[in-house]
Design a protein around this motif. Structure first.
Motif, PDB file in Angstrom:
ATOM      1  N   THR A 101       0.831  -1.191   0.000  1.00 31.62           N
ATOM      2  CA  THR A 101       0.000   0.000   0.000  1.00 31.62           C
ATOM      3  C   THR A 101       0.871   1.247   0.000  1.00 31.62           C
ATOM      4  OG1 THR A 101      -1.772  -1.119   1.177  1.00 31.62           O
ATOM      5  CG2 THR A 101      -1.751   1.282   1.249  1.00 31.62           C
ATOM      6  N   ALA A 102       0.727   2.070  -1.018  1.00 37.08           N
ATOM      7  CA  ALA A 102       1.439   3.345  -1.101  1.00 37.08           C
ATOM      8  C   ALA A 102       0.411   4.463  -1.137  1.00 37.08           C
ATOM      9  CB  ALA A 102       2.327   3.385  -2.342  1.00 37.08           C
ATOM     10  N   LEU A 103       0.560   5.423  -0.227  1.00 33.96           N
ATOM     11  CA  LEU A 103      -0.348   6.559  -0.181  1.00 33.96           C
ATOM     12  C   LEU A 103       0.287   7.752  -0.884  1.00 33.96           C
ATOM     13  CD1 LEU A 103      -1.588   6.288   3.518  1.00 33.96           C
ATOM     14  CD2 LEU A 103      -2.560   5.251   1.464  1.00 33.96           C
ATOM     15  N   LEU A 104      -0.557   8.682  -1.289  1.00 31.56           N
ATOM     16  CA  LEU A 104      -0.084   9.909  -1.907  1.00 31.56           C
ATOM     17  C   LEU A 104       0.438  10.861  -0.837  1.00 31.56           C
ATOM     18  CD1 LEU A 104      -3.205  10.312  -4.191  1.00 31.56           C
ATOM     19  CD2 LEU A 104      -0.957   9.553  -4.947  1.00 31.56           C
ATOM     20  N   HIS A 105       1.439  11.654  -1.193  1.00 32.70           N
ATOM     21  CA  HIS A 105       2.015  12.607  -0.227  1.00 32.70           C
ATOM     22  C   HIS A 105       1.069  13.798  -0.096  1.00 32.70           C
ATOM     23  CE1 HIS A 105       4.524  14.837   2.255  1.00 32.70           C
ATOM     24  NE2 HIS A 105       5.532  15.134   1.448  1.00 32.70           N
ATOM     25  N   ARG A 106      -0.089  13.504   0.499  1.00 33.58           N
ATOM     26  CA  ARG A 106      -1.141  14.501   0.686  1.00 33.58           C
ATOM     27  C   ARG A 106      -1.783  14.244   2.041  1.00 33.58           C
ATOM     28  NH1 ARG A 106      -3.486  13.482  -5.479  1.00 33.58           N
ATOM     29  NH2 ARG A 106      -1.412  13.627  -6.435  1.00 33.58           N
ATOM     30  N   SER A 107      -2.855  14.923   2.312  1.00 28.32           N
ATOM     31  CA  SER A 107      -3.496  14.755   3.608  1.00 28.32           C
ATOM     32  C   SER A 107      -4.236  13.424   3.677  1.00 28.32           C
ATOM     33  CB  SER A 107      -4.476  15.903   3.854  1.00 28.32           C
ATOM     34  OG  SER A 107      -5.577  15.809   2.969  1.00 28.32           O
ATOM     35  N   ILE A 108      -4.522  13.004   4.902  1.00 33.28           N
ATOM     36  CA  ILE A 108      -5.340  11.800   5.100  1.00 33.28           C
ATOM     37  C   ILE A 108      -6.684  11.959   4.405  1.00 33.28           C
ATOM     38  CG2 ILE A 108      -6.638  10.529   6.833  1.00 33.28           C
ATOM     39  CD1 ILE A 108      -3.859   9.658   6.978  1.00 33.28           C
ATOM     40  N   LEU A 109      -7.280  13.143   4.523  1.00 27.62           N
ATOM     41  CA  LEU A 109      -8.576  13.401   3.892  1.00 27.62           C
ATOM     42  C   LEU A 109      -8.491  13.186   2.383  1.00 27.62           C
ATOM     43  CD1 LEU A 109     -11.503  14.458   4.042  1.00 27.62           C
ATOM     44  CD2 LEU A 109     -10.580  16.771   3.790  1.00 27.62           C
ATOM     45  N   GLU A 110      -7.465  13.745   1.740  1.00 23.55           N
ATOM     46  CA  GLU A 110      -7.327  13.598   0.286  1.00 23.55           C
ATOM     47  C   GLU A 110      -7.045  12.153  -0.097  1.00 23.55           C
ATOM     48  OE1 GLU A 110      -5.380  17.589  -1.459  1.00 23.55           O
ATOM     49  OE2 GLU A 110      -4.351  16.787   0.300  1.00 23.55           O
ATOM     50  N   ASN A 111      -6.304  11.420   0.720  1.00 19.05           N
ATOM     51  CA  ASN A 111      -6.017  10.024   0.403  1.00 19.05           C
ATOM     52  C   ASN A 111      -7.266   9.165   0.462  1.00 19.05           C
ATOM     53  OD1 ASN A 111      -3.088   8.963  -0.037  1.00 19.05           O
ATOM     54  ND2 ASN A 111      -2.858  10.676   1.386  1.00 19.05           N
ATOM     55  N   GLY A 149       3.360   7.557   2.008  1.00 17.79           N
ATOM     56  CA  GLY A 149       2.789   7.268   3.321  1.00 17.79           C
ATOM     57  C   GLY A 149       3.794   6.816   4.349  1.00 17.79           C
ATOM     58  N   VAL A 150       5.074   7.245   4.219  1.00 16.52           N
ATOM     59  CA  VAL A 150       6.129   6.713   5.084  1.00 16.52           C
ATOM     60  C   VAL A 150       5.959   7.118   6.554  1.00 16.52           C
ATOM     61  CG1 VAL A 150       7.822   6.587   3.231  1.00 16.52           C
ATOM     62  CG2 VAL A 150       7.612   8.700   4.555  1.00 16.52           C
ATOM     63  N   LYS A 151       5.159   8.139   6.837  1.00 17.53           N
ATOM     64  CA  LYS A 151       4.999   8.571   8.226  1.00 17.53           C
ATOM     65  C   LYS A 151       4.028   7.685   9.004  1.00 17.53           C
ATOM     66  CE  LYS A 151       4.847  12.908   9.170  1.00 17.53           C
ATOM     67  NZ  LYS A 151       4.422  14.323   9.200  1.00 17.53           N
ATOM     68  N   LEU A 152       3.358   6.786   8.305  1.00 16.94           N
ATOM     69  CA  LEU A 152       2.431   5.874   8.955  1.00 16.94           C
ATOM     70  C   LEU A 152       3.046   4.481   9.031  1.00 16.94           C
ATOM     71  CD1 LEU A 152      -0.932   6.847   7.189  1.00 16.94           C
ATOM     72  CD2 LEU A 152       0.090   7.855   9.244  1.00 16.94           C
ATOM     73  N   SER A 153       2.601   3.711  10.005  1.00 21.68           N
ATOM     74  CA  SER A 153       3.035   2.315  10.071  1.00 21.68           C
ATOM     75  C   SER A 153       2.357   1.524   8.963  1.00 21.68           C
ATOM     76  CB  SER A 153       2.653   1.721  11.433  1.00 21.68           C
ATOM     77  OG  SER A 153       1.239   1.580  11.525  1.00 21.68           O
ATOM     78  N   GLY A 154       2.860   0.308   8.724  1.00 19.65           N
ATOM     79  CA  GLY A 154       2.264  -0.518   7.686  1.00 19.65           C
ATOM     80  C   GLY A 154       0.789  -0.779   7.944  1.00 19.65           C
ATOM     81  N   GLY A 155       0.439  -1.059   9.182  1.00 18.29           N
ATOM     82  CA  GLY A 155      -0.954  -1.305   9.509  1.00 18.29           C
ATOM     83  C   GLY A 155      -1.819  -0.066   9.319  1.00 18.29           C
ATOM     84  N   GLN A 156      -1.280   1.099   9.671  1.00 12.21           N
ATOM     85  CA  GLN A 156      -2.045   2.336   9.488  1.00 12.21           C
ATOM     86  C   GLN A 156      -2.271   2.630   8.010  1.00 12.21           C
ATOM     87  OE1 GLN A 156       0.533   4.945  11.727  1.00 12.21           O
ATOM     88  NE2 GLN A 156      -0.817   4.937  13.522  1.00 12.21           N
ATOM     89  N   ARG A 157      -1.223   2.442   7.212  1.00 16.88           N
ATOM     90  CA  ARG A 157      -1.390   2.657   5.766  1.00 16.88           C
ATOM     91  C   ARG A 157      -2.452   1.725   5.203  1.00 16.88           C
ATOM     92  NH1 ARG A 157       4.312   2.842   5.729  1.00 16.88           N
ATOM     93  NH2 ARG A 157       4.434   0.751   4.824  1.00 16.88           N
ATOM     94  N   ARG A 184      -5.005   0.384   6.731  1.00 14.20           N
ATOM     95  CA  ARG A 184      -6.349   0.770   7.158  1.00 14.20           C
ATOM     96  C   ARG A 184      -6.846   2.001   6.397  1.00 14.20           C
ATOM     97  NH1 ARG A 184      -5.787   0.592  13.593  1.00 14.20           N
ATOM     98  NH2 ARG A 184      -3.558   0.564  13.104  1.00 14.20           N
ATOM     99  N   VAL A 185      -5.941   2.932   6.098  1.00 12.70           N
ATOM    100  CA  VAL A 185      -6.338   4.074   5.270  1.00 12.70           C
ATOM    101  C   VAL A 185      -6.725   3.589   3.873  1.00 12.70           C
ATOM    102  CG1 VAL A 185      -5.517   6.188   4.158  1.00 12.70           C
ATOM    103  CG2 VAL A 185      -4.978   5.757   6.558  1.00 12.70           C
ATOM    104  N   ALA A 186      -5.961   2.633   3.340  1.00 12.65           N
ATOM    105  CA  ALA A 186      -6.276   2.086   2.018  1.00 12.65           C
ATOM    106  C   ALA A 186      -7.630   1.382   2.023  1.00 12.65           C
ATOM    107  CB  ALA A 186      -5.185   1.125   1.579  1.00 12.65           C
ATOM    108  N   ILE A 187      -7.914   0.660   3.092  1.00  9.24           N
ATOM    109  CA  ILE A 187      -9.208  -0.016   3.196  1.00  9.24           C
ATOM    110  C   ILE A 187     -10.336   1.009   3.285  1.00  9.24           C
ATOM    111  CG2 ILE A 187     -10.624  -1.461   4.709  1.00  9.24           C
ATOM    112  CD1 ILE A 187      -8.028  -3.020   5.356  1.00  9.24           C
ATOM    113  N   ALA A 188     -10.113   2.089   4.035  1.00  7.28           N
ATOM    114  CA  ALA A 188     -11.119   3.154   4.126  1.00  7.28           C
ATOM    115  C   ALA A 188     -11.372   3.758   2.745  1.00  7.28           C
ATOM    116  CB  ALA A 188     -10.646   4.226   5.103  1.00  7.28           C
ATOM    117  N   ARG A 189     -10.319   3.918   1.969  1.00  5.86           N
ATOM    118  CA  ARG A 189     -10.439   4.484   0.624  1.00  5.86           C
ATOM    119  C   ARG A 189     -11.323   3.605  -0.254  1.00  5.86           C
ATOM    120  NH1 ARG A 189      -4.760   6.047  -1.700  1.00  5.86           N
ATOM    121  NH2 ARG A 189      -4.461   3.798  -1.594  1.00  5.86           N
TER     122      ARG A 189
END
Length: 622
Positions: free
Chosen positions: A458-468, A514-522, A524-529
């Protein structure tokens, strides 16, 4: 100010394809990529702003003509002073002097203002932005394999450098052409009209100057292209090191990265030195040529004047005219070097921009309709171009609303099947149908829009949690985003987030990938997306692999709600994750080896039962 705004708004650099970017004589922005030929590549962009370049051409001609008048005015002033003397100069030649002053004080500044308005207010910012935007538009629509074959940093460098290089080479060419034609032709005509012998030094200079350009310029172009390629390689290596900085640190390989980048720096330095060597040589030859022309012109003018064959006014005009040509030739030579350096950069940028789509939609592709969500793999073969396929005669039908788990050792073809479903690759044989529609005949955007995916990496965009999270559905409200986060068990940790700029909660930025988040946090954000996207087909490729058992158990109920009414294909090495699927499909050697429920497959005591028994900590043993 109105003139500034008029030119600054002449082009909308981010106009979507199908509509003109330029307000004046604009043509629609094409959807197809630029042609591979150099002239075709230039015309692809230049024609979209051809009115501006025509204005630049006209303004350049006007400025060159006015500049040509300066040495003529000098000679005219000397002639008037000689003719009328101090006592009668103002009475007899006052209006003539005033007219020349008006040309210099009014006409020339207006012409230069027009030239600068076109260049500085319209072409430099807007045309550059237009080229970068359209280049990015083409590149981002390339297939996945396109990005797998090159450095992301090198591709980005080509997109960023191609725009200003193309713009500058066109602007410099327009200016150089007019200065050479106007100054050279004008000087020859003016001097020859008095005495043809005055034009001889300039004509000889022209012949030698053209020969010099003919010998130097092609070599300069080739060396500029090589320097640009070396610069892009260096950028790619530097960005690759920064992107993988965690790996560099974990393996303590800073010195190895130094050597890798140092090699590219040395390569660029060698290519750049070879390029500047030609620039220095060209400068030496040109300065010698110019000095010879200036000396010869002065000598010829003085000799003719001493014989009484030309007036003093013509000597006064010939000397500054020759000096001006010498200066302009240096400027033109410098610009020619810049032109071909930029052409080399453009040629190098074409390697990523003037590229046919690697995975285009067919011309008659239509958006897919997914009312039910049935998926069917029909005799699919795929092997990444190798003779031994990863999938061989793969047949699988997933009924609407059915939840299917794919099981098998690494390399069995599970992820390959998902990538084929997403059309990242095209089957070498067979076809894939979604609700009876061959996915090779539909648009990729609509296909992927109908599929929600949570991957292992899971790779997140270098943006806010809301935007991701909102990436799953851009029109979602903040309430809907927060609800998706709660269902993914992500809301609580999101509310505790803060970044280095003081942004908190859903406004906090997650860092590159998404390097500032742990693997599990990333994860969960991906699942929310994906929860927010709410697509009819759901793909879970190791979706909970980064979660510990407690967190995974906490979101299983949410995943159950997410999967309700959807067609689901799930891949996991942790077989306990798949145990509650409606059906498990075991892949072996590219084919379906077994299929059934967890209990049925255990009772069969076949491939799946052996995998289950060999698990260690809930994972398939390799």
């Amino acid at each position: 100010m109105l003139p500034f705004r008029l030119f600054e708004r002449a082009i909308d650099p981010v106009t979507p394809p199908g509509t003109p970017a330029a307000r004046w004589l604009g043509v629609p922005v094409p959807e197809e990529p630029p042609p591979k030929s150099l002239l075709g590549f230039y015309w692809y962009f230049a024609r979209q702003a051809r009115a501006l370049f025509l204005l630049l051409f006209s303004a350049g001609l006007t400025v060159a003509l006015l500049d040509l008048l300066i040495p003529i005015f000098v000679g005219r002033v000397v002639g008037l002073l000689e003719q009328h003397g101090p006592a009668r100069i103002w009475a007899d030649a006052g209006w003539t002097l005033a007219g020349m002053a008006a040309v210099l004080l009014v006409c020339r500044p207006i012409a230069i203002l027009a030239q600068n308005l076109v260049t500085q207010q319209a072409i430099i910012p807007a045309v550059t932005g237009m080229i970068r935007w359209q280049s990015h538009w083409q590149v981002i629509r390339q297939g996945w394999s396109f990005f797998q074959e090159d450095f992301a940093g090198r591709i980005a460098n080509r997109v960023m450098q191609g725009g200003p290089a193309l713009r500058e080479s066109v602007v410099q060419s327009v200016n150089a052409v007019w200065y050479i034609l106007v100054y050279g032709t004008g000087a020859v005509l003016v001097l020859a009209s008095t005495d043809w012998r005055l034009a001889i030094p300039i004509l000889v200079w022209f012949a030698l100057y053209a020969t010099l350009l003919r010998l130097i310029v092609p070599r300069m172009r080739d060396r500029a292209r090589k320097a640009s390629e070396a610069r892009s390689l260096l950028t790619g290596r530097v960005v690759d090191s920064y992107t993988n900085i965690v790996t560099v640190k974990l393996f303590a390989r800073a010195a190895q990265e130094d050597a890798w980048v140092r090699e590219a720096v040395q390569g660029l330095n060698e290519k750049f030195a070879a390029q500047t060597r030609l620039v220095t040589l060209n400068g030496l030859l040109l300065s010698t040529l110019n000095a010879s022309m200036l000396t010869a012109t002065a000598g010829m003018a003085i000799w003719l004047w001493s014989r009484g064959e030309i007036p003093l006014a013509m000597v006064a005009a010939a000397l500054p005219m020759a000096w001006q040509i010498a200066n302009i030739s240096g400027w033109v030579a410098f610009n020619v070097a810049g032109i071909f350096e930029n052409i080399g950069t453009v040629q190098e940028a074409m390697g990523s921009i003037a590229v046919p789509p690697t995975a285009p939609d067919p011309p008659d592709a239509k958006p897919i309709a997914v009312p039910r969500g049935e998926i069917r793999f029909d005799q699919v073969r795929f092997g990444y171009g190798r003779e031994a396929g990863v999938l061989e005669g793969f047949d699988l039908t997933v009924a609407p609303g059915e939840r299917v788990g794919l099981v098998g050792h690494s390399g069995a073809g599970k992820t390959t099947a998902i990538n084929l479903l997403l059309r990242f690759f095209t089957p070498e044989e067979g076809r894939i149908l979604v609700d009876g529609q061959d996915i090779a005949t539909v648009t990729q955007e609509s296909l992927r829009g109908a599929i929600g995916v949570v991957t292992q990496d899971t790779a997140l965009l270098h943006r806010s949690i809301l935007e991701n999270i909102r990436y799953g559905r851009p029109d979602a409200t903040l309430t809907e985003v927060e609800e998706a986060a709660r269902r993914a068990e992500a809301h609580d940790f999101i509310m505790d987030l803060a970044d280095w700029r003081g942004r908190t909660g859903y406004d906090a930025h997650v860092g590159e990938r998404g390097v500032k988040l742990s693997g599990g946090q990333r994860q969960r954000v991906a699942i929310a997306r994906v929860l927010l996207k709410d697509a009819p087909i759901l793909v879970l490729d190791e979706a909970t692999s980064a979660l510990d058992s407690e967190v995974e158990a906490a979101i299983q109920e949410s995943l159950e709600r997410l999967m309700a009414g959807k067609t689901v294909i799930a891949v996991a090495h942790r077989l306990s994750t798949l145990a509650r699927m409606d059906r498990l499909v075991v892949l072996s050697q590219g084919r379906v080896a077994e299929a059934g429920t967890h209990a049925e497959l255990l009772a069969r005591d076949g491939v799946y039962a052996k995998l289950w028994k060999r698990q260690s900590g809930g994972f398939i043993g390799e």
